[in-house]
Design a protein around this motif. Structure first.
Motif, mmCIF file in Angstrom:
data_model
loop_
_atom_site.group_PDB
_atom_site.id
_atom_site.type_symbol
_atom_site.label_atom_id
_atom_site.label_comp_id
_atom_site.label_asym_id
_atom_site.label_seq_id
_atom_site.Cartn_x
_atom_site.Cartn_y
_atom_site.Cartn_z
ATOM 1 N N SER A 146 39.326 65.123 -38.570
ATOM 2 C CA SER A 146 40.194 64.176 -39.261
ATOM 3 C C SER A 146 39.436 62.903 -39.594
ATOM 4 O O SER A 146 38.433 62.568 -38.951
ATOM 5 N N ALA A 147 39.945 62.196 -40.594
ATOM 6 C CA ALA A 147 39.366 60.909 -40.970
ATOM 7 C C ALA A 147 39.500 59.901 -39.842
ATOM 8 O O ALA A 147 38.602 59.080 -39.609
ATOM 9 N N ASP A 148 40.608 59.954 -39.117
ATOM 10 C CA ASP A 148 40.830 58.999 -38.029
ATOM 11 C C ASP A 148 39.758 59.103 -36.948
ATOM 12 O O ASP A 148 39.370 58.090 -36.351
ATOM 13 N N GLN A 149 39.273 60.317 -36.687
ATOM 14 C CA GLN A 149 38.235 60.487 -35.676
ATOM 15 C C GLN A 149 36.947 59.773 -36.081
ATOM 16 O O GLN A 149 36.272 59.180 -35.247
ATOM 17 N N VAL A 150 36.619 59.833 -37.364
ATOM 18 C CA VAL A 150 35.427 59.147 -37.870
ATOM 19 C C VAL A 150 35.606 57.638 -37.775
ATOM 20 O O VAL A 150 34.746 56.915 -37.260
ATOM 21 N N ALA A 209 37.895 75.489 -39.426
ATOM 22 C CA ALA A 209 38.730 75.651 -40.618
ATOM 23 C C ALA A 209 39.505 74.377 -40.906
ATOM 24 O O ALA A 209 39.613 73.942 -42.066
ATOM 25 N N VAL A 210 40.051 73.760 -39.869
ATOM 26 C CA VAL A 210 40.792 72.508 -40.059
ATOM 27 C C VAL A 210 39.891 71.440 -40.654
ATOM 28 O O VAL A 210 40.266 70.716 -41.586
ATOM 29 N N GLY A 211 38.669 71.328 -40.124
ATOM 30 C CA GLY A 211 37.734 70.335 -40.629
ATOM 31 C C GLY A 211 37.382 70.549 -42.095
ATOM 32 O O GLY A 211 37.315 69.590 -42.878
ATOM 33 N N ILE A 212 37.164 71.803 -42.470
ATOM 34 C CA ILE A 212 36.841 72.102 -43.868
ATOM 35 C C ILE A 212 38.003 71.710 -44.781
ATOM 36 O O ILE A 212 37.809 71.098 -45.839
ATOM 37 N N GLU A 213 39.210 72.049 -44.381
ATOM 38 C CA GLU A 213 40.367 71.721 -45.213
ATOM 39 C C GLU A 213 40.664 70.225 -45.250
ATOM 40 O O GLU A 213 41.314 69.747 -46.180
ATOM 41 N N GLU A 214 40.173 69.476 -44.271
ATOM 42 C CA GLU A 214 40.349 68.027 -44.235
ATOM 43 C C GLU A 214 39.123 67.290 -44.773
ATOM 44 O O GLU A 214 39.059 66.055 -44.697
ATOM 45 N N ALA A 215 38.178 68.020 -45.333
ATOM 46 C CA ALA A 215 36.889 67.430 -45.699
ATOM 47 C C ALA A 215 37.015 66.278 -46.696
ATOM 48 O O ALA A 215 36.285 65.289 -46.602
ATOM 49 N N ASN A 216 37.911 66.380 -47.658
ATOM 50 C CA ASN A 216 38.071 65.292 -48.624
ATOM 51 C C ASN A 216 38.458 63.990 -47.928
ATOM 52 O O ASN A 216 37.912 62.917 -48.228
ATOM 53 N N ASN A 217 39.414 64.062 -47.012
ATOM 54 C CA ASN A 217 39.842 62.863 -46.288
ATOM 55 C C ASN A 217 38.759 62.353 -45.349
ATOM 56 O O ASN A 217 38.557 61.143 -45.215
ATOM 57 N N ILE A 218 38.055 63.276 -44.703
ATOM 58 C CA ILE A 218 36.964 62.884 -43.803
ATOM 59 C C ILE A 218 35.887 62.140 -44.580
ATOM 60 O O ILE A 218 35.366 61.117 -44.125
ATOM 61 N N ALA A 219 35.564 62.630 -45.778
ATOM 62 C CA ALA A 219 34.515 62.004 -46.579
ATOM 63 C C ALA A 219 34.895 60.604 -47.038
ATOM 64 O O ALA A 219 34.016 59.769 -47.291
ATOM 65 N N ALA A 224 36.695 58.530 -45.185
ATOM 66 C CA ALA A 224 36.986 57.708 -44.009
ATOM 67 C C ALA A 224 36.024 56.528 -43.911
ATOM 68 O O ALA A 224 34.841 56.631 -44.250
ATOM 69 N N GLN A 225 36.525 55.418 -43.433
ATOM 70 C CA GLN A 225 35.658 54.270 -43.196
ATOM 71 C C GLN A 225 34.614 54.635 -42.150
ATOM 72 O O GLN A 225 34.940 55.162 -41.086
ATOM 73 N N GLY A 226 33.359 54.360 -42.445
ATOM 74 C CA GLY A 226 32.270 54.669 -41.522
ATOM 75 C C GLY A 226 31.570 55.974 -41.808
ATOM 76 O O GLY A 226 30.479 56.213 -41.286
ATOM 77 N N ALA A 227 32.171 56.838 -42.627
ATOM 78 C CA ALA A 227 31.536 58.120 -42.938
ATOM 79 C C ALA A 227 30.273 57.888 -43.755
ATOM 80 O O ALA A 227 30.293 57.162 -44.755
ATOM 81 N N PHE A 228 29.184 58.517 -43.329
ATOM 82 C CA PHE A 228 27.880 58.331 -43.977
ATOM 83 C C PHE A 228 27.448 59.574 -44.749
ATOM 84 O O PHE A 228 27.045 59.499 -45.897
ATOM 85 N N ARG A 229 27.508 60.728 -44.106
ATOM 86 C CA ARG A 229 27.283 62.018 -44.739
ATOM 87 C C ARG A 229 28.126 63.051 -44.006
ATOM 88 O O ARG A 229 28.516 62.835 -42.851
ATOM 89 N N ALA A 240 33.690 67.568 -51.477
ATOM 90 C CA ALA A 240 34.245 66.466 -50.694
ATOM 91 C C ALA A 240 33.294 65.278 -50.646
ATOM 92 O O ALA A 240 33.725 64.113 -50.725
ATOM 93 N N SER A 241 32.010 65.550 -50.531
ATOM 94 C CA SER A 241 31.024 64.466 -50.517
ATOM 95 C C SER A 241 31.075 63.682 -51.818
ATOM 96 O O SER A 241 30.974 62.451 -51.826
ATOM 97 N N ARG A 242 31.232 64.397 -52.900
ATOM 98 C CA ARG A 242 31.339 63.724 -54.195
ATOM 99 C C ARG A 242 32.628 62.916 -54.282
ATOM 100 O O ARG A 242 32.652 61.778 -54.764
ATOM 101 N N VAL A 243 33.732 63.488 -53.781
ATOM 102 C CA VAL A 243 35.021 62.790 -53.767
ATOM 103 C C VAL A 243 34.913 61.492 -52.968
ATOM 104 O O VAL A 243 35.457 60.449 -53.355
ATOM 105 N N GLY A 244 34.205 61.545 -51.856
ATOM 106 C CA GLY A 244 34.049 60.385 -50.996
ATOM 107 C C GLY A 244 32.898 59.477 -51.380
ATOM 108 O O GLY A 244 32.614 58.502 -50.679
ATOM 109 N N ASN A 245 32.215 59.806 -52.478
ATOM 110 C CA ASN A 245 31.059 59.029 -52.943
ATOM 111 C C ASN A 245 29.974 58.937 -51.869
ATOM 112 O O ASN A 245 29.341 57.901 -51.669
ATOM 113 N N LEU A 246 29.769 60.069 -51.180
ATOM 114 C CA LEU A 246 28.722 60.156 -50.157
ATOM 115 C C LEU A 246 27.515 60.889 -50.716
ATOM 116 O O LEU A 246 27.620 61.619 -51.711
ATOM 117 N N PRO A 247 26.356 60.752 -50.071
ATOM 118 C CA PRO A 247 25.205 61.608 -50.432
ATOM 119 C C PRO A 247 25.556 63.069 -50.185
ATOM 120 O O PRO A 247 26.550 63.389 -49.519
#
Length: 287
Positions: free
Chosen positions: A111-115, A135-145, A147-152, A183-190
């Motif tokens: 989840s994004a909250d964990q990050v 599976a949960v993490g993959i389906e939540e990948a857009n939100n995780i990406a 999240a504040q603090g997410a780097f990659r 998801a990385s692209r959605v979150g503007n991550l590398p």
């Protein structure tokens, strides 16, 4: 373990930014004799592992090894235990403010909250690589990406297969890999970091790293020092790519940087990306 002072003298400067780092070497935090050796290896980044590589009874000891080495001049990322484990809070508290800590890799992110919570518990400055392993993490990948603090984002492919029962084939793993790329692209991550190749067969490693590149991932976890040169080579642009980009940019400049047709902008973007990576990785154009 080799003295840290000696290692500091021999250690080359790591000039590859973590945003584009190709090889991410996991090092068991209980094997302190490997710390200095890994630091002077060809790995773009090293990750001292206090999660899956360490028995629960040794977590405190492993964390102590990491803090000690980092405090004496070492530099590394650290894979910490997942946010639902009893070790997560102690990992964050123990690592907070440690000199030489480049960032943390949060295991089993779902989840994004964990990050975000991990990010704030450190100091609000330490970057977090979200290791997605279910599976949960993959389906939540857009939100995780996002999240504040997410780097990659990174792919824990072994645990993901265990969670889902999916095979290790390129076809079976295409969806989770693509999901992390999008998801990385959605979150503007590398670009995300792919899972490791298990075993010592270098042709298989080369083939699987080629799949990493084909899927749009830009880094790969590795389990042994001798894997790092192969991963670096395969993920880098080829000399032929650099030659094409050089020729395109020269022609584009010679024509006054004028867009001539609809294919110029995509090609310009690709050429600029190749040239940036070529400079960072020291790849020369083919003659």
């Amino acid at each position: 373990m080799t003295s840290t002072v000696a290692a500091e003298t021999a250690r080359p400067e790591r000039n590859i930014p973590a945003e584009i780092a190709r090889s991410w070497l996991l090092v068991n935090a209980m094997k302190t004799e490997l710390f200095d050796q890994s630091a002077v290896s060809r790995a773009d980044s090293i990750i001292l592992d206090i999660e899956d590589a360490v028995d629960p009874s040794q977590k405190d000891q492993a964390r102590g090894h990491v803090v000690d080495w980092l405090s004496k001049g070492g530099q590394a990322w650290v894979r910490i235990n997942d946010a639902t484990s009893p070790f997560w809070a102690d990992d964050l508290a123990g690592l907070r403010g440690t000199p030489g800590l480049l960032g943390v890799m949060l295991a089993k992110t779902e989840s994004a909250d964990q990050v975000t919570e991990s990010y704030h518990r450190m100091d609000g400055k330490t970057p977090v690589i979200a290791l997605v392993e279910s599976a949960v993490g993959i389906e939540e990948a857009n939100n995780i990406a996002k999240a504040q603090g997410a780097f990659r984002l990174a792919f824990g492919s072994g645990d993901f297969r265990r969670d889902t029962g999916m095979a290790a084939t390129a076809e079976a793993m295409a969806y989770p890999r693509a999901k992390l790329v999008v998801a990385s692209r959605v979150g503007n991550l590398p670009g995300p970091i792919d899972g490791p190749t298990v075993g010592t067969n270098h042709p298989i490693l080369r083939e699987q790293t080629g799949i990493t590149v084909m899927m749009g991932m830009t880094g790969k976890l590795c389990l042994a020092i001798d894997q790092t040169p192969i991963i670096n080579e395969v993920i880098s642009p080829t000399p032929s790519d650099v030659a094409w980009a050089t020729d395109f940019m020269n022609d584009f400049e010679a024509n006054g940087r004028v867009i001539r047709d609809g294919s110029d902008l995509p090609r310009l973007g690709r050429a600029e990306k190749i040239m940036k990576l070529a400079v960072a990785f020291g790849v020369q154009p083919a003659l």
